[in-house]
Design an enzyme around this catalytic site. Structure first.
Site, PDB file in Angstrom:
ATOM      1  N   HIS A   1      16.260 -38.222 -28.191  1.00 56.15           N
ATOM      2  CA  HIS A   1      17.054 -39.200 -27.435  1.00 56.15           C
ATOM      3  C   HIS A   1      17.166 -38.808 -25.967  1.00 56.15           C
ATOM      4  O   HIS A   1      17.179 -39.671 -25.089  1.00 56.15           O
ATOM      5  CB  HIS A   1      18.447 -39.344 -28.063  1.00 56.15           C
ATOM      6  CG  HIS A   1      18.459 -40.237 -29.267  1.00 56.15           C
ATOM      7  ND1 HIS A   1      19.396 -41.225 -29.480  1.00 56.15           N
ATOM      8  CD2 HIS A   1      17.628 -40.293 -30.333  1.00 56.15           C
ATOM      9  CE1 HIS A   1      19.140 -41.845 -30.624  1.00 56.15           C
ATOM     10  NE2 HIS A   1      18.079 -41.293 -31.164  1.00 56.15           N
TER      11      HIS A   1
ATOM     12  N   SER B   1      20.600 -35.850 -19.872  1.00 57.04           N
ATOM     13  CA  SER B   1      21.549 -36.939 -19.584  1.00 57.04           C
ATOM     14  C   SER B   1      22.272 -37.402 -20.847  1.00 57.04           C
ATOM     15  O   SER B   1      23.378 -37.924 -20.765  1.00 57.04           O
ATOM     16  CB  SER B   1      20.843 -38.112 -18.907  1.00 57.04           C
ATOM     17  OG  SER B   1      19.766 -38.568 -19.692  1.00 57.04           O
TER      18      SER B   1
ATOM     19  N   ASP C   1       8.560 -31.132 -44.668  1.00 54.89           N
ATOM     20  CA  ASP C   1       7.327 -31.233 -45.449  1.00 54.89           C
ATOM     21  C   ASP C   1       6.657 -32.591 -45.243  1.00 54.89           C
ATOM     22  O   ASP C   1       7.036 -33.343 -44.353  1.00 54.89           O
ATOM     23  CB  ASP C   1       7.629 -30.978 -46.932  1.00 54.89           C
ATOM     24  CG  ASP C   1       8.711 -31.913 -47.455  1.00 54.89           C
ATOM     25  OD1 ASP C   1       8.982 -32.947 -46.796  1.00 54.89           O
ATOM     26  OD2 ASP C   1       9.290 -31.622 -48.516  1.00 54.89           O
TER      27      ASP C   1
ATOM     28  N   ARG D   1      16.880 -34.495 -33.154  1.00 46.15           N
ATOM     29  CA  ARG D   1      17.040 -35.890 -32.737  1.00 46.15           C
ATOM     30  C   ARG D   1      17.631 -35.984 -31.328  1.00 46.15           C
ATOM     31  O   ARG D   1      17.259 -36.863 -30.543  1.00 46.15           O
ATOM     32  CB  ARG D   1      17.943 -36.622 -33.743  1.00 46.15           C
ATOM     33  CG  ARG D   1      18.091 -38.106 -33.447  1.00 46.15           C
ATOM     34  CD  ARG D   1      18.844 -38.826 -34.558  1.00 46.15           C
ATOM     35  NE  ARG D   1      18.931 -40.246 -34.294  1.00 46.15           N
ATOM     36  CZ  ARG D   1      20.067 -40.950 -34.355  1.00 46.15           C
ATOM     37  NH1 ARG D   1      21.202 -40.339 -34.680  1.00 46.15           N
ATOM     38  NH2 ARG D   1      20.060 -42.234 -34.087  1.00 46.15           N
TER      39      ARG D   1
ATOM     40  N   HIS E   1      11.534 -37.523 -39.492  1.00 45.76           N
ATOM     41  CA  HIS E   1      12.452 -38.075 -40.498  1.00 45.76           C
ATOM     42  C   HIS E   1      12.293 -37.396 -41.859  1.00 45.76           C
ATOM     43  O   HIS E   1      12.945 -37.789 -42.815  1.00 45.76           O
ATOM     44  CB  HIS E   1      12.272 -39.597 -40.596  1.00 45.76           C
ATOM     45  CG  HIS E   1      12.794 -40.312 -39.384  1.00 45.76           C
ATOM     46  ND1 HIS E   1      12.602 -41.649 -39.154  1.00 45.76           N
ATOM     47  CD2 HIS E   1      13.521 -39.867 -38.335  1.00 45.76           C
ATOM     48  CE1 HIS E   1      13.179 -41.994 -38.006  1.00 45.76           C
ATOM     49  NE2 HIS E   1      13.736 -40.926 -37.485  1.00 45.76           N
TER      50      HIS E   1
ATOM     51  N   ASN F   1      23.456 -43.838 -30.058  1.00 45.38           N
ATOM     52  CA  ASN F   1      23.982 -42.491 -29.890  1.00 45.38           C
ATOM     53  C   ASN F   1      25.231 -42.232 -30.698  1.00 45.38           C
ATOM     54  O   ASN F   1      25.711 -41.110 -30.739  1.00 45.38           O
ATOM     55  CB  ASN F   1      24.307 -42.253 -28.417  1.00 45.38           C
ATOM     56  CG  ASN F   1      23.078 -41.784 -27.668  1.00 45.38           C
ATOM     57  OD1 ASN F   1      22.115 -41.323 -28.273  1.00 45.38           O
ATOM     58  ND2 ASN F   1      23.133 -41.902 -26.373  1.00 45.38           N
TER      59      ASN F   1
ATOM     60  N   ASP G   1      16.233 -34.686 -19.425  1.00 43.70           N
ATOM     61  CA  ASP G   1      17.037 -34.185 -18.301  1.00 43.70           C
ATOM     62  C   ASP G   1      18.484 -33.926 -18.690  1.00 43.70           C
ATOM     63  O   ASP G   1      19.365 -33.860 -17.822  1.00 43.70           O
ATOM     64  CB  ASP G   1      16.986 -35.171 -17.124  1.00 43.70           C
ATOM     65  CG  ASP G   1      17.747 -36.460 -17.402  1.00 43.70           C
ATOM     66  OD1 ASP G   1      18.047 -36.740 -18.595  1.00 43.70           O
ATOM     67  OD2 ASP G   1      18.052 -37.191 -16.451  1.00 43.70           O
TER      68      ASP G   1
ATOM     69  N   PRO H   1      14.207 -46.813 -29.449  1.00 45.19           N
ATOM     70  CA  PRO H   1      13.832 -47.915 -30.344  1.00 45.19           C
ATOM     71  C   PRO H   1      14.824 -48.029 -31.511  1.00 45.19           C
ATOM     72  O   PRO H   1      15.195 -47.018 -32.101  1.00 45.19           O
ATOM     73  CB  PRO H   1      12.438 -47.524 -30.834  1.00 45.19           C
ATOM     74  CG  PRO H   1      12.282 -46.073 -30.545  1.00 45.19           C
ATOM     75  CD  PRO H   1      13.207 -45.734 -29.427  1.00 45.19           C
TER      76      PRO H   1
HETATM   77  C1  HEM Z   1       9.963 -44.070 -34.060  1.00 48.20           C
HETATM   78  C2  HEM Z   1      11.139 -44.478 -33.687  1.00 48.20           C
HETATM   79  C3  HEM Z   1      12.412 -43.931 -34.267  1.00 48.20           C
HETATM   80  C4  HEM Z   1      13.438 -44.655 -34.772  1.00 48.20           C
HETATM   81  C5  HEM Z   1      13.527 -46.167 -34.818  1.00 48.20           C
HETATM   82  C6  HEM Z   1      14.430 -43.726 -35.253  1.00 48.20           C
HETATM   83  C7  HEM Z   1      15.629 -44.093 -35.824  1.00 48.20           C
HETATM   84  C8  HEM Z   1      16.522 -43.214 -36.408  1.00 48.20           C
HETATM   85  C9  HEM Z   1      17.746 -43.604 -37.041  1.00 48.20           C
HETATM   86  C10 HEM Z   1      18.283 -45.016 -37.129  1.00 48.20           C
HETATM   87  C11 HEM Z   1      18.314 -42.487 -37.540  1.00 48.20           C
HETATM   88  C12 HEM Z   1      19.611 -42.390 -38.350  1.00 48.20           C
HETATM   89  C13 HEM Z   1      20.825 -42.587 -37.488  1.00 48.20           C
HETATM   90  C14 HEM Z   1      22.050 -42.730 -38.367  1.00 48.20           C
HETATM   91  O1  HEM Z   1      22.254 -43.832 -38.888  1.00 48.20           O
HETATM   92  O2  HEM Z   1      22.785 -41.739 -38.549  1.00 48.20           O
HETATM   93  C15 HEM Z   1      17.452 -41.384 -37.227  1.00 48.20           C
HETATM   94  C16 HEM Z   1      17.695 -40.092 -37.576  1.00 48.20           C
HETATM   95  C17 HEM Z   1      16.901 -39.045 -37.173  1.00 48.20           C
HETATM   96  N1  HEM Z   1      15.818 -39.118 -36.334  1.00 48.20           N
HETATM   97 FE1  HEM Z   1      14.863 -40.780 -35.742  1.00 48.20          FE
HETATM   98  N2  HEM Z   1      13.986 -42.463 -35.041  1.00 48.20           N
HETATM   99  C18 HEM Z   1      12.764 -42.523 -34.438  1.00 48.20           C
HETATM  100  C19 HEM Z   1      11.995 -41.461 -34.008  1.00 48.20           C
HETATM  101  C20 HEM Z   1      12.398 -40.150 -34.087  1.00 48.20           C
HETATM  102  C21 HEM Z   1      11.747 -39.049 -33.416  1.00 48.20           C
HETATM  103  C22 HEM Z   1      10.563 -39.188 -32.462  1.00 48.20           C
HETATM  104  C23 HEM Z   1      12.414 -37.927 -33.770  1.00 48.20           C
HETATM  105  C24 HEM Z   1      12.178 -36.498 -33.343  1.00 48.20           C
HETATM  106  C25 HEM Z   1      11.014 -36.026 -32.973  1.00 48.20           C
HETATM  107  C26 HEM Z   1      13.452 -38.332 -34.690  1.00 48.20           C
HETATM  108  C27 HEM Z   1      14.291 -37.471 -35.343  1.00 48.20           C
HETATM  109  C28 HEM Z   1      15.337 -37.856 -36.160  1.00 48.20           C
HETATM  110  C29 HEM Z   1      16.103 -36.924 -36.965  1.00 48.20           C
HETATM  111  C30 HEM Z   1      15.838 -35.430 -37.102  1.00 48.20           C
HETATM  112  C31 HEM Z   1      17.107 -37.668 -37.579  1.00 48.20           C
HETATM  113  C32 HEM Z   1      18.225 -37.140 -38.495  1.00 48.20           C
HETATM  114  C33 HEM Z   1      19.427 -36.841 -37.636  1.00 48.20           C
HETATM  115  C34 HEM Z   1      20.601 -36.234 -38.380  1.00 48.20           C
HETATM  116  O3  HEM Z   1      20.441 -35.730 -39.495  1.00 48.20           O
HETATM  117  O4  HEM Z   1      21.704 -36.256 -37.789  1.00 48.20           O
HETATM  118  N3  HEM Z   1      13.433 -39.686 -34.833  1.00 48.20           N
HETATM  119  N4  HEM Z   1      16.371 -41.860 -36.509  1.00 48.20           N
HETATM  120  C1  LIG Z   2      28.929 -38.156 -29.808  1.00 44.70           C
HETATM  121  C2  LIG Z   2      29.571 -39.261 -29.102  1.00 44.70           C
HETATM  122  O1  LIG Z   2      29.822 -39.234 -27.918  1.00 44.70           O
HETATM  123  N1  LIG Z   2      29.882 -40.287 -29.851  1.00 44.70           N
HETATM  124  C3  LIG Z   2      30.539 -41.437 -29.322  1.00 44.70           C
HETATM  125  C4  LIG Z   2      29.748 -42.663 -29.694  1.00 44.70           C
HETATM  126  O2  LIG Z   2      30.442 -43.825 -29.358  1.00 44.70           O
HETATM  127  C5  LIG Z   2      31.712 -43.956 -29.988  1.00 44.70           C
HETATM  128  C6  LIG Z   2      32.248 -45.337 -29.718  1.00 44.70           C
HETATM  129  O3  LIG Z   2      32.063 -45.711 -28.387  1.00 44.70           O
HETATM  130  C7  LIG Z   2      32.615 -42.837 -29.489  1.00 44.70           C
HETATM  131  O4  LIG Z   2      33.901 -42.921 -30.092  1.00 44.70           O
HETATM  132  C8  LIG Z   2      31.967 -41.513 -29.878  1.00 44.70           C
HETATM  133  O5  LIG Z   2      32.717 -40.435 -29.385  1.00 44.70           O
END
Ligand code: HEM
Ligand SMILES: CC(=O)N[C@H]1CO[C@H](CO)[C@@H](O)[C@@H]1O
Ligand SMILES: *[C@@H]1O[C@H](CO)[C@@H](O)[C@H](O)[C@H]1NC(C)=O
Ligand SMILES: *[C@@H]1O[C@H](CO)[C@@H](O)[C@H](O)[C@H]1NC(C)=O
Ligand SMILES: *[C@@H]1O[C@H](CO)[C@@H](O)[C@H](O)[C@H]1NC(C)=O
Ligand SMILES: *[C@@H]1O[C@H](CO)[C@@H](O)[C@H](O)[C@H]1NC(C)=O
Ligand SMILES: *[C@@H]1O[C@H](CO)[C@@H](O)[C@H](O)[C@H]1NC(C)=O
Ligand SMILES: *[C@@H]1O[C@H](CO)[C@@H](O)[C@H](O)[C@H]1NC(C)=O
Length: 331
Positions: free
Chosen positions: A67, A77, A257, A63, A195, A97, A75, A165
């Site tokens: 981002h 950032s 999967d 992820r 996901h 983030n 880059d 997004p």
């Molecule tokens: C299509 C638009 C996308 C949206 C709106 C989106 C949104 C999100 C959100 C809201 C989360 C959970 C954040 C949280 O509440 O902790 C998430 C998790 C994740 N996203 Fe997306 N995502 C998108 C596309 C992608 C893409 C393109 C990738 C990678 C190629 C990706 C990989 C992941 C992964 C691996 C997680 C799990 C992260 C973790 O376990 O810490 N997502 N995404």
């Molecule tokens: C990983 C990271 O930098 N998380 C930050 C996200 O934003 C909160 C609130 O501004 C920070 O406390 C976290 O350190």
């Protein structure tokens, strides 16, 4: 045809190939072959050693790469810390983030690479390679990671907000967002397939359970109602819960999967953005094709889409810099 016909065609072809090549900023496989031949091996070894102790980080690192690439290109950032001197809100503090993980992991990799060749390998390349290697170590797909990215010097929270997004996105917002990065609908579907691994926090979807369209007590009708009730009873017991962690692909969230796509078709995608992929006939048919196809096919197509994502607006040549510390621009 003139004598020079073939030569002429050949030259035109060379020029075309040149243009297509340079539009991707000339990343190349094993860019560090001469300047730091061990770099990719050091990164891979680090991942192979550390990820088995913390397999859930693989999703976080994947992820992180997404981002990074969607804000100012791939880059590095996303890694920059808030600094008092610039008083800038960096991408890290932006809402999307706040749930990013894996920063100390990237710092650890950078340290290992710097010990071998200081100031040579960019943080942006480390993010890209680590994402791939972590997914591979956990049994997921492999993809090629051409390197040569340079690190940016700007990280801006409002740009992250504008470019990542939100999980409440509808189909047309997703399409616009991905198109602005040169990614088409097929790639939107494939990359959303990420996901299939990882976790979410309740605020990313609890409005679907409690307060849909701002109406208190209303559920999102596009979410399977039994699944919604379960999430309310067992996971996000209140709309203010911001700590509970929920698998996006329950029971299979560590396996790369096809079950994410199967869930989406059953109206059990966790986010509105997941559900939105079924609201267009085009993307729905891509999902159907993926579900009916083989895992091998998904892996291959996902890999090609990842390679393309990794080339978004990259800085190469003398643009940007090679950071000494991934969390700070060079002084
Ligand atoms: C299509 C638009 C996308 C949206 C709106 C989106 C949104 C999100 C959100 C809201 C989360 C959970 C954040 C949280 O509440 O902790 C998430 C998790 C994740 N996203 Fe997306 N995502 C998108 C596309 C992608 C893409 C393109 C990738 C990678 C190629 C990706 C990989 C992941 C992964 C691996 C997680 C799990 C992260 C973790 O376990 O810490 N997502 N995404
Ligand atoms: C990983 C990271 O930098 N998380 C930050 C996200 O934003 C909160 C609130 O501004 C920070 O406390 C976290 O350190
Ligand atoms: C902070 O903002 C200034 C002004 O826009 C910019 O020049 C600088 O590069 C930014 N620094 C970082 C680390 O984003
Ligand atoms: C961050 O980006 C926004 C939107 O592009 C811009 O208005 C703002 O000036 C930038 N902030 C800094 C500190 O550069
Ligand atoms: C999709 O979301 C955008 C941004 O929130 C909104 O402007 C647009 O009207 C929505 N489109 C549809 C078809 O609902
Ligand atoms: C429900 O949504 C509306 C509109 O987004 C918001 O103003 C309100 O605060 C939300 N209610 C709760 C309890 O979060
Ligand atoms: C999470 O919820 C707690 C308690 O409701 C609150 O104190 C805290 O500020 C919240 N954190 C965030 C990041 O919203
Ligand atoms: C960046 O911030 C993290 C967490 O706040 C901190 O541990 C790290 O030392 C910082 N790195 C740099 C280079 O400032």
């Amino acid at each position: 045809m003139s004598k020079f016909g073939y030569l002429g065609n050949f030259l035109v072809l060379c020029i075309l190939v040149g243009i297509v090549g340079s539009s991707h900023g000339q990343l190349q496989l094993n860019f560090y072959a001469k300047s730091c031949p061990q770099a990719e091996k050091i990164i891979q070894d680090y991942v192979q050693k550390q990820i088995p102790h913390a397999p859930s980080l693989a999703a976080a690192l994947l992820r992180l790469h997404f981002h990074d690439c969607f804000v100012r290109g791939c880059d590095g950032s996303v890694l920059l810390n808030f600094t008092l001197s610039t008083k800038n809100q960096t991408e890290k503090v932006a809402v999307p983030n706040q749930t990013l993980r894996g920063f100390p992991f990237i710092d650890g990799v950078k340290k290992a690479v710097e010990a071998e060749c200081p100031g040579v390998v960019s943080c942006a390349d480390i993010v890209a390679l680590v994402a791939r290697d972590s997914v591979v170590v956990t049994g997921g797909p492999y993809w090629k990671v051409p390197t040569g990215r340079r690190d940016g010097r700007i990280s801006n929270a409002s740009e992250a907000l504008a470019n990542i997004p939100p999980p409440t996105s509808n189909f047309s917002s997703l399409q616009t967002s991905f198109a602005s990065k040169g990614l088409d609908l097929k790639e939107l579907v494939l990359l959303s397939g990420a996901h299939t691994i990882g976790v979410s926090h309740c605020p990313s979807f609890s409005s679907r359970l409690y307060n849909f369209t701002g109406v208190w007590g209303k559920k999102d009708p596009s979410l399977d109602s039994e699944y919604a009730s379960n999430l309310k009873m067992k996971k996000c017991k209140s709309i203010n819960d911001n700590t509970t962690i929920v698998e996006m692909d329950p029971g299979s969230s560590s396996k790369f999967d096809l079950s994410y796509f199967q869930l989406v078709l059953k109206r059990k995608g966790l986010f509105q953005s997941d559900a939105a992929l079924t609201t267009s006939a085009t993307t729905k048919s891509f999902i159907n094709q993926l579900v009916q196809g083989s895992l091998k096919q998904f892996y291959a197509e996902f890999g090609v889409a990842m390679e393309k994502m990794g080339k978004i607006e990259v800085k190469t040549g003398s643009a940007g810099e090679i950071r000494k510390h991934c969390a700070a621009v060079n002084s």
